[in-house]
Design a protein around this motif. Sequence first.
Motif, PDB file in Angstrom:
ATOM      1  N   ILE A 105       0.836  -1.207   0.000  1.00  0.00           N
ATOM      2  CA  ILE A 105       0.000   0.000   0.000  1.00  0.00           C
ATOM      3  C   ILE A 105       0.869   1.254   0.000  1.00  0.00           C
ATOM      4  N   SER A 106       1.877   1.259   0.859  1.00  0.00           N
ATOM      5  CA  SER A 106       2.760   2.430   0.961  1.00  0.00           C
ATOM      6  C   SER A 106       3.557   2.635  -0.317  1.00  0.00           C
ATOM      7  N   LEU A 107       4.069   1.533  -0.884  1.00  0.00           N
ATOM      8  CA  LEU A 107       4.915   1.626  -2.071  1.00  0.00           C
ATOM      9  C   LEU A 107       4.139   2.171  -3.265  1.00  0.00           C
ATOM     10  N   LYS A 131      -8.257  -1.201  -0.378  1.00  0.00           N
ATOM     11  CA  LYS A 131      -6.913  -0.673  -0.671  1.00  0.00           C
ATOM     12  C   LYS A 131      -6.927   0.544  -1.576  1.00  0.00           C
ATOM     13  N   VAL A 132      -7.858   0.605  -2.518  1.00  0.00           N
ATOM     14  CA  VAL A 132      -7.851   1.697  -3.503  1.00  0.00           C
ATOM     15  C   VAL A 132      -8.025   3.064  -2.844  1.00  0.00           C
ATOM     16  N   GLY A 162     -10.714  -0.948   5.871  1.00  0.00           N
ATOM     17  CA  GLY A 162     -10.636  -2.301   5.344  1.00  0.00           C
ATOM     18  C   GLY A 162      -9.511  -2.559   4.373  1.00  0.00           C
ATOM     19  N   ALA A 163      -8.444  -1.730   4.429  1.00  0.00           N
ATOM     20  CA  ALA A 163      -7.325  -1.915   3.500  1.00  0.00           C
ATOM     21  C   ALA A 163      -6.312  -2.924   4.010  1.00  0.00           C
ATOM     22  N   GLY A 164      -6.435  -3.341   5.256  1.00  0.00           N
ATOM     23  CA  GLY A 164      -5.510  -4.318   5.814  1.00  0.00           C
ATOM     24  C   GLY A 164      -4.204  -3.695   6.237  1.00  0.00           C
ATOM     25  N   GLY A 165      -3.158  -4.496   6.266  1.00  0.00           N
ATOM     26  CA  GLY A 165      -1.855  -4.019   6.705  1.00  0.00           C
ATOM     27  C   GLY A 165      -1.656  -4.211   8.193  1.00  0.00           C
ATOM     28  N   LEU A 166      -0.534  -3.719   8.676  1.00  0.00           N
ATOM     29  CA  LEU A 166      -0.165  -3.907  10.083  1.00  0.00           C
ATOM     30  C   LEU A 166      -1.039  -3.090  11.030  1.00  0.00           C
ATOM     31  N   GLY A 167      -1.748  -2.121  10.504  1.00  0.00           N
ATOM     32  CA  GLY A 167      -2.673  -1.365  11.350  1.00  0.00           C
ATOM     33  C   GLY A 167      -3.753  -2.241  11.956  1.00  0.00           C
ATOM     34  N   ASP A 168      -4.084  -3.344  11.289  1.00  0.00           N
ATOM     35  CA  ASP A 168      -5.083  -4.264  11.848  1.00  0.00           C
ATOM     36  C   ASP A 168      -4.649  -4.753  13.225  1.00  0.00           C
ATOM     37  N   TYR A 169      -3.381  -5.121  13.352  1.00  0.00           N
ATOM     38  CA  TYR A 169      -2.881  -5.590  14.645  1.00  0.00           C
ATOM     39  C   TYR A 169      -2.915  -4.480  15.690  1.00  0.00           C
TER      40      TYR A 169
END
Length: 217
Positions: free
Chosen positions: A25-27, A81-82, A160-167
Motif C-alpha cells: 500500500i505504501s509503495l 486498498k484503492v 478495510g485496507a488491511g496491513g499492520l494497522g489491523d494488529y
Amino acid sequence: MDQLMEFLANNSDQLLMKTWEHFYISLIAVLLGVIVAIPLGVALTRVPRIAGFVIGTVGVVQTFPSLAILAFFIPLLGVGKVPAIAALFFYSMLPMLRNTYIGVKGIDKNLLEAGKGMGMSAWQRIRSVELPLAVPVIMAGVRVSTVYLIGWATLASFIGAGGLGDYIFNGLNLYRPDLIIAGAVPVTLLALITDFLLGRLEGKATPNGIKDSKEAI
C-alpha cells in the motif's frame, strides 16, 4: 512477553502477509507520488507565477486529518486498498513536489546556459542537467514522504485496507499489548529499512561531482 512470543509462533505467516500488504500500500502510493510530483515540480519551475499557489494548495491538503482524507474517498472509491492508496498518494505529494521545485530552481543558471549553448533541447537539459543535479534534494523529499506514508498506512485498516494497522487497532480495542507490538515493530523496521535503501539509491543516483563537493565540505 510470553503472550507476544506465542502470538508470533502461531501467526508468523499472517504477520508476513500483513507486513507485505502494508508495504505494498505504501509503495504504490509513493510511486504514484513520484510519477506526479516530480514532473509537476519541474514544470512549476517554468511557471513560477503559479508555483506558490500550487505548492500552497498541496500544503493545505497536507494539513487535513488523515482519517478525514480516508473518509472523503469512501463515497468515491468505496472501502479497501484503492481509497487508502489514493489518500496516501495525496499525503505523499507535498515533500516531493516542494523539494523537486526547490532543487531544480536552485541549479546554477550558468550550467543551464552552458547546456543551451551546447545545443541541448529543453528536455535534454531536464534529463541530463537539472534532474541529476537536483537528485539529493528530490530524494530527500522522497525519503521523507516514504517514511511518513509507512507510518500513516496503519490508518488504512479503518477502511478495510488491511496491513499492520489491523494488529495495532485490534490490540487497542482488545487491550492486547502483544498485538500492538506485533504491528508497531514491523512498521518501524519497514520505515528504517526503506529509508536506508533509498539513501543508498540516492548515493548511486547522485553525480560524483556533487558527492565530492559534499565530502570536501
